[in-house]
Design a protein around this motif. Structure first.
Motif, PDB file in Angstrom:
ATOM      1  N   ASP A   1       0.814  -1.223   0.000  1.00 26.86           N
ATOM      2  CA  ASP A   1       0.000   0.000   0.000  1.00 26.86           C
ATOM      3  C   ASP A   1       0.843   1.268   0.000  1.00 26.86           C
ATOM      4  O   ASP A   1       0.360   2.332   0.357  1.00 26.86           O
ATOM      5  CB  ASP A   1      -0.970   0.001   1.182  1.00 26.86           C
ATOM      6  N   GLY A   2       2.137   1.165  -0.374  1.00 26.99           N
ATOM      7  CA  GLY A   2       2.928   2.382  -0.485  1.00 26.99           C
ATOM      8  C   GLY A   2       4.306   2.270   0.135  1.00 26.99           C
ATOM      9  O   GLY A   2       4.728   1.214   0.615  1.00 26.99           O
ATOM     10  N   ILE A   3       4.982   3.410   0.136  1.00 26.16           N
ATOM     11  CA  ILE A   3       6.371   3.506   0.568  1.00 26.16           C
ATOM     12  C   ILE A   3       6.467   3.835   2.050  1.00 26.16           C
ATOM     13  O   ILE A   3       5.732   4.678   2.559  1.00 26.16           O
ATOM     14  CB  ILE A   3       7.093   4.612  -0.241  1.00 26.16           C
ATOM     15  N   GLY A   4       7.398   3.180   2.726  1.00 23.98           N
ATOM     16  CA  GLY A   4       7.815   3.579   4.061  1.00 23.98           C
ATOM     17  C   GLY A   4       9.236   4.103   3.965  1.00 23.98           C
ATOM     18  O   GLY A   4      10.116   3.412   3.450  1.00 23.98           O
ATOM     19  N   ARG A   5       9.493   5.309   4.408  1.00 21.81           N
ATOM     20  CA  ARG A   5      10.804   5.946   4.234  1.00 21.81           C
ATOM     21  C   ARG A   5      11.831   5.380   5.218  1.00 21.81           C
ATOM     22  O   ARG A   5      11.484   4.905   6.302  1.00 21.81           O
ATOM     23  CB  ARG A   5      10.696   7.460   4.419  1.00 21.81           C
ATOM     24  N   ALA A   6      13.099   5.456   4.812  1.00 24.47           N
ATOM     25  CA  ALA A   6      14.157   4.913   5.663  1.00 24.47           C
ATOM     26  C   ALA A   6      15.443   5.700   5.477  1.00 24.47           C
ATOM     27  O   ALA A   6      15.650   6.366   4.453  1.00 24.47           O
ATOM     28  CB  ALA A   6      14.415   3.443   5.339  1.00 24.47           C
ATOM     29  N   GLU A   7      16.278   5.607   6.487  1.00 28.58           N
ATOM     30  CA  GLU A   7      17.618   6.181   6.450  1.00 28.58           C
ATOM     31  C   GLU A   7      18.636   5.054   6.253  1.00 28.58           C
ATOM     32  O   GLU A   7      18.321   3.883   6.416  1.00 28.58           O
ATOM     33  CB  GLU A   7      17.918   6.913   7.756  1.00 28.58           C
ATOM     34  N   GLY A   8      19.851   5.421   5.931  1.00 24.51           N
ATOM     35  CA  GLY A   8      20.892   4.418   5.817  1.00 24.51           C
ATOM     36  C   GLY A   8      22.107   4.939   5.102  1.00 24.51           C
ATOM     37  O   GLY A   8      22.067   5.977   4.432  1.00 24.51           O
TER      38      GLY A   8
ATOM     39  N   GLY B   1       6.927  -1.534  -2.831  1.00 28.79           N
ATOM     40  CA  GLY B   1       5.680  -1.803  -2.114  1.00 28.79           C
ATOM     41  C   GLY B   1       4.513  -0.975  -2.593  1.00 28.79           C
ATOM     42  O   GLY B   1       3.456  -0.986  -1.969  1.00 28.79           O
ATOM     43  N   THR B   2       4.673  -0.246  -3.709  1.00 26.88           N
ATOM     44  CA  THR B   2       3.533   0.454  -4.306  1.00 26.88           C
ATOM     45  C   THR B   2       2.849  -0.508  -5.269  1.00 26.88           C
ATOM     46  O   THR B   2       3.523  -1.180  -6.052  1.00 26.88           O
ATOM     47  CB  THR B   2       3.969   1.722  -5.056  1.00 26.88           C
ATOM     48  N   PRO B   3       1.525  -0.590  -5.243  1.00 30.81           N
ATOM     49  CA  PRO B   3       0.843  -1.602  -6.064  1.00 30.81           C
ATOM     50  C   PRO B   3       1.145  -1.490  -7.554  1.00 30.81           C
ATOM     51  O   PRO B   3       1.405  -2.498  -8.212  1.00 30.81           O
ATOM     52  CB  PRO B   3      -0.639  -1.334  -5.772  1.00 30.81           C
ATOM     53  N   ILE B   4       1.155  -0.273  -8.090  1.00 30.39           N
ATOM     54  CA  ILE B   4       1.393  -0.120  -9.532  1.00 30.39           C
ATOM     55  C   ILE B   4       2.857  -0.386  -9.866  1.00 30.39           C
ATOM     56  O   ILE B   4       3.184  -1.112 -10.801  1.00 30.39           O
ATOM     57  CB  ILE B   4       0.965   1.283 -10.005  1.00 30.39           C
ATOM     58  N   GLY B   5       3.778   0.205  -9.092  1.00 26.34           N
ATOM     59  CA  GLY B   5       5.201   0.030  -9.364  1.00 26.34           C
ATOM     60  C   GLY B   5       5.629  -1.413  -9.271  1.00 26.34           C
ATOM     61  O   GLY B   5       6.366  -1.920 -10.132  1.00 26.34           O
ATOM     62  N   ASP B   6       5.187  -2.123  -8.227  1.00 22.70           N
ATOM     63  CA  ASP B   6       5.562  -3.527  -8.068  1.00 22.70           C
ATOM     64  C   ASP B   6       4.982  -4.390  -9.186  1.00 22.70           C
ATOM     65  O   ASP B   6       5.630  -5.317  -9.675  1.00 22.70           O
ATOM     66  CB  ASP B   6       5.083  -4.056  -6.719  1.00 22.70           C
ATOM     67  N   LEU B   7       3.748  -4.082  -9.606  1.00 23.63           N
ATOM     68  CA  LEU B   7       3.115  -4.865 -10.669  1.00 23.63           C
ATOM     69  C   LEU B   7       3.890  -4.724 -11.977  1.00 23.63           C
ATOM     70  O   LEU B   7       4.183  -5.716 -12.655  1.00 23.63           O
ATOM     71  CB  LEU B   7       1.670  -4.407 -10.853  1.00 23.63           C
ATOM     72  N   ILE B   8       4.235  -3.483 -12.322  1.00 18.29           N
ATOM     73  CA  ILE B   8       4.981  -3.253 -13.570  1.00 18.29           C
ATOM     74  C   ILE B   8       6.352  -3.914 -13.487  1.00 18.29           C
ATOM     75  O   ILE B   8       6.807  -4.558 -14.444  1.00 18.29           O
ATOM     76  CB  ILE B   8       5.094  -1.747 -13.842  1.00 18.29           C
TER      77      ILE B   8
END
Length: 365
Positions: free
Chosen positions: A221-228, A300-307
């Motif tokens: 259902d979308g992006i969770g932001r992270a550092e690293g 983890g975005t539905p459209i991006g992962d599908l493509i």
């Protein structure tokens, strides 16, 4: 000059994983590290920030160790400080003395897209100074490392959004093969210091409400932001072999392209993704059916992962006897943006070194 490029050293620091060993343990466990936003990342937010993957003690820095004055260290983007520490450890992991590289043609290639520090510093101070300008300049993420260690090879910071660190790797490999440098330090870094991108992701419908990436999962259902922050040390494989340096992994080929005109400037292109993967296989001299695992973008975005999944199927699906595994480190640490690519490369390198493919961490199946 041609031939493979060896990964001879690495170091990293990601949410819940302060070093490569801890990172590997997290990957093997299929664990994830998402937490509430620390107060230090929320002081400028108009509303409570979303959860995400955050580094502990991201501001800790021994300025004297690097020969940097306290005033300069205070004015430096903390991303510069993280890169200095991580690159130093990666060089040591490669069996190299950072100080003995002084005057060498060693190149520095850094992927980054965040400039929160610059915005905060240049807007909060009444009198911008040269020290603040140098401390906040994105080009200085690479240039600071070259300066402190007196490295004379190419030195550049790359911003191609989420692919920044992988593009830095691609440029470093080409620089090595063109003999512009004999050793390359390649890094990626990301710190979340304001909520500017949070607001953009929310308005674009890209933000995961719980701050978790769920790559290729039913609950995506979308992006969770992270550092690293992560760094690898690269050398031509023949040179590393000659000098008795063990290789963690070999890079056989790489490729880069752009989506061009797609269904919106933020939308991926299945055709372009297919083309760049096929180009990388050709340059590596590898048939797609020989590839047994792909560390994917997988936000983890539905459209991006599908493509992306369909493009991966187009390239790696035909003519194979066994399925091709797909993973995404974003399920463990979140989307580290400019550092996402180096996180994926280090995961893939550790996977090859240990001979084990970690499970895909996802929430909700």
């Amino acid at each position: 000059m041609s031939g493979p490029v060896a990964v001879v050293g690495l170091d990293c620091r990601f949410p819940g994983a302060p070093d490569p060993d801890a990172f590997w343990r997290m990957l093997l466990a299929g664990a994830e590290s998402v937490s509430p936003r620390p107060a230090s990342r929320g002081a400028h937010a108009q509303e409570p920030g979303a959860p995400g993957g955050f580094l502990d003690d991201a501001d800790a820095f021994d300025h004297a160790f690097f020969g940097i004055s306290r005033a300069d260290a205070t004015a430096m983007d903390p991303q510069q400080r993280l890169l200095l520490q991580t690159a130093w450890r990666a060089l040591e992991d490669a069996g190299l003395s950072p100080l003995q590289l002084a005057g060498s043609s060693t190149g520095v290639f850094v992927g980054a897209m965040a400039d929160d520090w610059a915005r905060l510093q240049l807007s909060d101070t009444a009198e911008p100074t040269p020290r603040l300008g140098i401390g906040a300049g994105r080009s200085m993420l690479a240039n600071r490392l070259s300066y402190q260690l007196d490295l004379r090879g190419p030195s550049l910071t790359v911003d191609s959004a989420c692919s920044s660190a992988l593009l830095a790797v691609h440029l470093a490999v080409n620089s090595l093969l063109a003999e512009e440098c004999d050793t390359a330090v390649v890094g990626g870094v990301n710190l979340v210091l304001t909520d500017a991108l949070d607001a953009i992701y929310r308005q674009a419908g890209l933000a995961a409400p719980d701050g978790r990436c769920k790559p290729f999962g039913a609950a995506s259902d979308g992006i969770g932001r992270a550092e690293g922050v992560g760094a690898v040390v690269l050398r031509r494989a023949a040179d590393a072999r000659r000098d008795g340096q063990p290789a963690h992994a070999l890079l056989l080929g790489s490729a880069v392209n752009q989506d061009g005109r797609s269904n919106g400037i933020m939308a991926p292109s299945r055709r372009a993704q297919r083309e760049v993967m096929l180009a990388a296989c050709r340059r590596a001299g590898v048939e797609p059916a020989q590839v047994s695992f792909v560390e994917a973008h997988g936000t983890g975005t539905p459209i991006g992962d599908l493509i992306e999944a369909r493009a991966l199927g187009d390239v790696y699906g035909p003519g194979r006897a066994e399925p091709c595994g797909i993973g995404s480190v974003k399920g463990n640490i979140g989307h580290a943006e400019g550092a996402a690519g180096i996180a994926g490369l280090i995961k893939a390198t550790l996977t090859l070194r240990n001979g084990v493919v970690p499970p895909l961490a996802t929430v909700g199946g």
